[in-house]
Design a protein around this motif. Structure first.
Motif, PDB file in Angstrom:
ATOM      1  N   GLU A  65     -21.680  44.632  29.377  1.00 15.88           N
ATOM      2  CA  GLU A  65     -21.411  43.798  30.548  1.00 15.88           C
ATOM      3  C   GLU A  65     -20.200  44.301  31.329  1.00 15.88           C
ATOM      4  O   GLU A  65     -20.187  44.247  32.553  1.00 15.88           O
TER       5      GLU A  65
ATOM      6  N   LEU B   1     -21.286  47.216  33.494  1.00 16.52           N
ATOM      7  CA  LEU B   1     -22.062  46.777  34.654  1.00 16.52           C
ATOM      8  C   LEU B   1     -21.162  46.143  35.706  1.00 16.52           C
ATOM      9  O   LEU B   1     -21.337  46.378  36.904  1.00 16.52           O
ATOM     10  N   GLU B   2     -20.191  45.355  35.270  1.00 12.93           N
ATOM     11  CA  GLU B   2     -19.286  44.722  36.229  1.00 12.93           C
ATOM     12  C   GLU B   2     -18.404  45.758  36.919  1.00 12.93           C
ATOM     13  O   GLU B   2     -18.083  45.618  38.093  1.00 12.93           O
TER      14      GLU B   2
ATOM     15  N   ARG C 203     -22.881  42.071  38.932  1.00 15.95           N
ATOM     16  CA  ARG C 203     -22.299  40.873  38.336  1.00 15.95           C
ATOM     17  C   ARG C 203     -23.406  40.078  37.647  1.00 15.95           C
ATOM     18  O   ARG C 203     -24.344  39.617  38.301  1.00 15.95           O
ATOM     19  N   LEU C 204     -23.296  39.916  36.344  1.00 10.23           N
ATOM     20  CA  LEU C 204     -24.281  39.160  35.581  1.00 10.23           C
ATOM     21  C   LEU C 204     -23.803  37.732  35.373  1.00 10.23           C
ATOM     22  O   LEU C 204     -22.623  37.483  35.145  1.00 10.23           O
ATOM     23  N   ASN C 205     -24.726  36.800  35.439  1.00  8.23           N
ATOM     24  CA  ASN C 205     -24.462  35.388  35.131  1.00  8.23           C
ATOM     25  C   ASN C 205     -23.332  34.798  35.966  1.00  8.23           C
ATOM     26  O   ASN C 205     -22.564  33.982  35.482  1.00  8.23           O
TER      27      ASN C 205
END
Length: 82
Positions: free
Chosen positions: A2, A5-6, A11-13
């Protein structure tokens, strides 16, 4: 995973920031905040104007409706998040 990716801008969730943003033809940068912006340092108006000038946006209106970080502002300006 995560964190990687950020760091690339995914941006997840997370919900998009509650920021009103509109480009204008004239009038300069109009900045307003409905809440105190604690994540942007001592002078958030200066930080916002510097970020907008870096992206060549000299005439726009921006209203913060929640406390946001600089990354969330950049995502909005770049058009990554809606």
């Amino acid at each position: 995973l995560e964190a990687e990716l950020e760091s690339t801008g995914i941006r997840l969730n997370k919900q998009p920031a509650d920021i009103y943003f509109r480009k204008k033809k004239t009038g300069g940068i109009k900045f307003n905040a409905m809440v105190p912006l604690t994540k942007m340092g001592a002078n958030p108006a200066d930080v916002v104007s510097r970020v907008l000038r870096e992206y060549r946006m000299h005439n726009c209106e921006i209203v913060f409706r929640e406390d946001c970080a600089i990354d969330e502002l950049i995502d909005l300006v770049e058009g990554n998040r809606r």
